[in-house]
Design an enzyme around this catalytic site. Structure first.
Site, PDB file in Angstrom:
ATOM      1  N   THR A   1      52.611  27.129  40.871  1.00 13.67           N
ATOM      2  CA  THR A   1      52.244  28.537  40.969  1.00 13.67           C
ATOM      3  C   THR A   1      50.731  28.569  41.086  1.00 13.67           C
ATOM      4  O   THR A   1      50.035  27.756  40.455  1.00 13.67           O
ATOM      5  CB  THR A   1      52.694  29.357  39.737  1.00 13.67           C
ATOM      6  OG1 THR A   1      52.067  28.842  38.562  1.00 13.67           O
ATOM      7  CG2 THR A   1      54.205  29.318  39.577  1.00 13.67           C
ATOM      8  N   HIS A   2      50.223  29.465  41.904  1.00 15.95           N
ATOM      9  CA  HIS A   2      48.779  29.527  42.174  1.00 15.95           C
ATOM     10  C   HIS A   2      48.246  28.192  42.690  1.00 15.95           C
ATOM     11  O   HIS A   2      47.073  27.861  42.489  1.00 15.95           O
ATOM     12  CB  HIS A   2      48.002  29.948  40.918  1.00 15.95           C
ATOM     13  CG  HIS A   2      48.529  31.169  40.256  1.00 15.95           C
ATOM     14  ND1 HIS A   2      48.281  32.438  40.718  1.00 15.95           N
ATOM     15  CD2 HIS A   2      49.335  31.313  39.162  1.00 15.95           C
ATOM     16  CE1 HIS A   2      48.887  33.318  39.940  1.00 15.95           C
ATOM     17  NE2 HIS A   2      49.546  32.664  38.999  1.00 15.95           N
TER      18      HIS A   2
ATOM     19  N   SER B   1      45.436  13.366  67.336  1.00 19.14           N
ATOM     20  CA  SER B   1      44.150  13.867  67.794  1.00 19.14           C
ATOM     21  C   SER B   1      43.800  13.266  69.144  1.00 19.14           C
ATOM     22  O   SER B   1      44.191  12.144  69.464  1.00 19.14           O
ATOM     23  CB  SER B   1      43.066  13.516  66.768  1.00 19.14           C
ATOM     24  OG  SER B   1      41.772  13.684  67.302  1.00 19.14           O
TER      25      SER B   1
ATOM     26  N   LYS C   1      45.357   9.940  63.394  1.00 21.13           N
ATOM     27  CA  LYS C   1      45.789  11.217  62.841  1.00 21.13           C
ATOM     28  C   LYS C   1      47.235  11.528  63.215  1.00 21.13           C
ATOM     29  O   LYS C   1      47.686  11.256  64.323  1.00 21.13           O
ATOM     30  CB  LYS C   1      44.906  12.367  63.356  1.00 21.13           C
ATOM     31  CG  LYS C   1      43.461  12.263  63.012  1.00 21.13           C
ATOM     32  CD  LYS C   1      43.018  12.960  61.756  1.00 21.13           C
ATOM     33  CE  LYS C   1      43.609  14.271  61.403  1.00 21.13           C
ATOM     34  NZ  LYS C   1      42.855  15.406  61.954  1.00 21.13           N
TER      35      LYS C   1
ATOM     36  N   GLU D   1      51.925  24.427  62.241  1.00 22.62           N
ATOM     37  CA  GLU D   1      50.770  25.317  62.294  1.00 22.62           C
ATOM     38  C   GLU D   1      51.007  26.441  63.296  1.00 22.62           C
ATOM     39  O   GLU D   1      50.643  27.602  63.054  1.00 22.62           O
ATOM     40  CB  GLU D   1      49.519  24.517  62.655  1.00 22.62           C
ATOM     41  CG  GLU D   1      49.070  23.578  61.539  1.00 22.62           C
ATOM     42  CD  GLU D   1      47.961  22.629  61.944  1.00 22.62           C
ATOM     43  OE1 GLU D   1      47.457  21.928  61.061  1.00 22.62           O
ATOM     44  OE2 GLU D   1      47.614  22.587  63.145  1.00 22.62           O
TER      45      GLU D   1
ATOM     46  N   GLN E   1      56.928  53.683  77.611  1.00 24.08           N
ATOM     47  CA  GLN E   1      57.009  52.604  78.593  1.00 24.08           C
ATOM     48  C   GLN E   1      56.380  51.317  78.062  1.00 24.08           C
ATOM     49  O   GLN E   1      56.750  50.221  78.457  1.00 24.08           O
ATOM     50  CB  GLN E   1      56.300  53.042  79.877  1.00 24.08           C
ATOM     51  CG  GLN E   1      56.273  51.993  80.978  1.00 24.08           C
ATOM     52  CD  GLN E   1      55.691  52.551  82.256  1.00 24.08           C
ATOM     53  OE1 GLN E   1      56.240  53.477  82.859  1.00 24.08           O
ATOM     54  NE2 GLN E   1      54.554  52.006  82.671  1.00 24.08           N
TER      55      GLN E   1
END
Length: 502
Positions: free
Chosen positions: A166-167, A286, A292, A299, A331
């Site tokens: 949480t948080h 990448s 990567k 995303e 329209q």
């Protein structure tokens, strides 16, 4: 040539000097012509308009409003228009005018009879509903596939302990199954919203004409039947002017996209922590850093929510404050909704694929499950169950949390809880619970197993929920199949009735 042949003077009178079915010399030109046209955007409702034209023409023939022979010529020409495609349509302000013009070009002025007892106002409203209902069913179908993927993976991980947050702070241990089912519940409500919206979309406005009905003896229920609608929007003004169904459809899609955005964000963060590895099929690399592995599809899934929320807001803003009956603002109301419905459907399919193919690292998850003294609540619950007021138990555990570290063994952590108990109550921990019970409560797996309330993360509770979820998915799948079968049956009926006239 006869008056019925293309290219005669009668045809020029029928289509106007500009060569379209609606425009006349007074409105044939000027700098605003292109601005007024929605023909390019109307490609999305080309097939819908042809279906509406066919149903309306069949009904006109059945009611004796249009001669059977003329109806047959109109229906045959509509087949030709369909075969030629949207790109072959003549100029027009919209697809409705362009199709009518194309029919008149083929069979002469009698082609204009297919517009008897209707307006472009009720025609376009019908076409939009006809198309949107397909989009909503497609989106609902995608949500069911996502729910199935969530359930399949959850079934494999009922005992895979993971940290819950949480948080964004370690809170309590849970399981991968319990976590995934939390999203199944959200997506299930999205399915319900889409199917509920479909019910209100699937009403025919055809026959409302401009907004005040028509003096012709039409059969609105018949055209609704031929087009697969469950009924009609009865009040003719409401039928021609209402676009609340577009706002509802856009909002249902935006709500689904928001659910997807949360799931995508979680998986992106979990991927960063090493809890889960996405399949290469749902990742990219990448252009300059070959090491990567980026969660790009998720995303983009997350990004679709912004577009969907914007479309829902834009639709409501467009509708706000419009006077009743038709206004040309309308329209601009539907094209974006069709586009975002398609985007959200695709994002849902991507999310389902990403979930189904992801690899959860059970060792890393288990190691992280106890971080941040995440079993503290379990210790407080244990003390409260022994008869201690929960607030006192909370204070003891909060005091212990100041000194407990992630490196502590269960025995060391229990000792610190004992020390905190003495500090807060003046009594040893053993007065209330045994040290062994505290050490067990400090274990993430044991903590999860103890939380066996309905809907909780304990494996037994999750097993019950999985069974219930599978039943709900079957019910929703059957409802979706029923709607598709109903539409297919109506399409077959329309084809049969058209064949009777050509």
């Amino acid at each position: 040539m006869t008056d019925d042949d293309p290219g005669t003077a009668a045809d020029a009178n029928a289509t106007g000097e500009s060569g379209t079915a609606v425009r006349r010399d007074r409105f044939s030109g000027g700098p605003a012509r292109e601005f007024l046209s929605s023909l390019a955007a109307d490609a999305a409702i080309f097939e819908a308009d042809l279906a509406v034209d066919r149903a309306h023409t069949v009904m006109l023939a059945e009611q004796g409003i249009v001669d059977d022979t003329v109806a047959g010529e109109i229906l045959t020409s509509l087949d030709d228009v369909e075969a030629a495609g949207h790109d072959a349509l003549p100029d027009g302000e919209d697809v409705h005018e362009a199709i009518e013009t194309a029919v008149i070009d083929r069979i002469g002025s009698d082609g204009g009879r297919m517009h008897t007892a209707r307006s472009r106002n009720d025609e376009v409203a019908t076409c939009i509903r006809y198309r949107l209902r397909e989009d909503l069913l497609a989106a609902a179908e995608a949500t069911i596939a996502l729910r199935e993927a969530l359930v399949d993976v959850a079934s494999e991980h009922t005992e895979t302990v993971m940290p819950g947050y949480t948080h964004l702070q370690p809170a309590q241990p849970t399981t991968v199954a319990h976590y995934l089912l939390s999203y199944e519940g959200g997506v299930a409500r999205d399915t319900e919203r889409l199917l509920d919206a479909y019910d209100r979309v699937n009403r025919s406005p055809l026959g409302a004409a401009a907004f005040a009905g028509t003096p012709f003896d039409i059969d609105r229920d018949r055209t609704a039947e031929l087009l697969g609608f469950d009924g009609t929007v009865r009040n003719s003004t409401d039928a021609a002017s209402a676009r609340d169904f577009l706002a509802e459809g856009a909002t249902a899609c935006a709500t689904l996209a928001t659910t997807l955005s949360g799931l995508a964000e979680d998986l992106i963060l979990f991927s960063n922590k090493g809890f889960v590895e996405l399949s290469d099929a749902y990742s990219s690399t990448s252009s300059i850093m070959p090491q990567k592995k980026n969660p790009d599809t998720l995303e983009l899934t997350r990004g679709v929510a912004g577009d969907a929320i914007g479309e829902a807001t834009g639709t409501l803003s467009l509708l706000k404050g419009l006077p009743r009956a038709y206004n040309r603002d309308l329209q601009r109301a539907h094209a974006g909704v069709f586009e975002i419905a398609d985007d959200v459907r695709e994002a849902t399919e991507v999310a389902a694929g990403a979930v189904a193919t992801a690899d959860w690292d059970e060792v890393t998850l288990a190691d992280a499950a106890g971080e941040g003294f995440s079993t503290a609540t379990g210790v407080a619950d244990l003390l409260a169950m022994s008869g201690m007021p929960f607030r006192t138990a909370h204070e003891i555990v909060a005091t212990a949390a100041e000194t407990v570290s992630d490196d502590d063994s269960s025995a060391a952590a229990a000792a610190k809880v004992d020390e905190a108990t003495r500090k807060v109550t003046g009594e040893p921990l053993s007065t209330h619970v045994s040290r062994d019970d505290v050490e067990s409560a400090l274990d993430p797996a044991a903590s999860v197993a103890s939380r066996d309330s309905a809907g909780g993360p304990a494996p037994e509770a999750v097993a019950d929920e999985l069974a219930a979820v599978e039943t709900r998915i079957e019910t929703d799948s059957a409802a979706l199949a029923d709607e598709r079968e109903s539409l297919a049956a109506a399409a077959e009926l329309l084809d049969t009735e058209v064949a009777e006239h050509v």
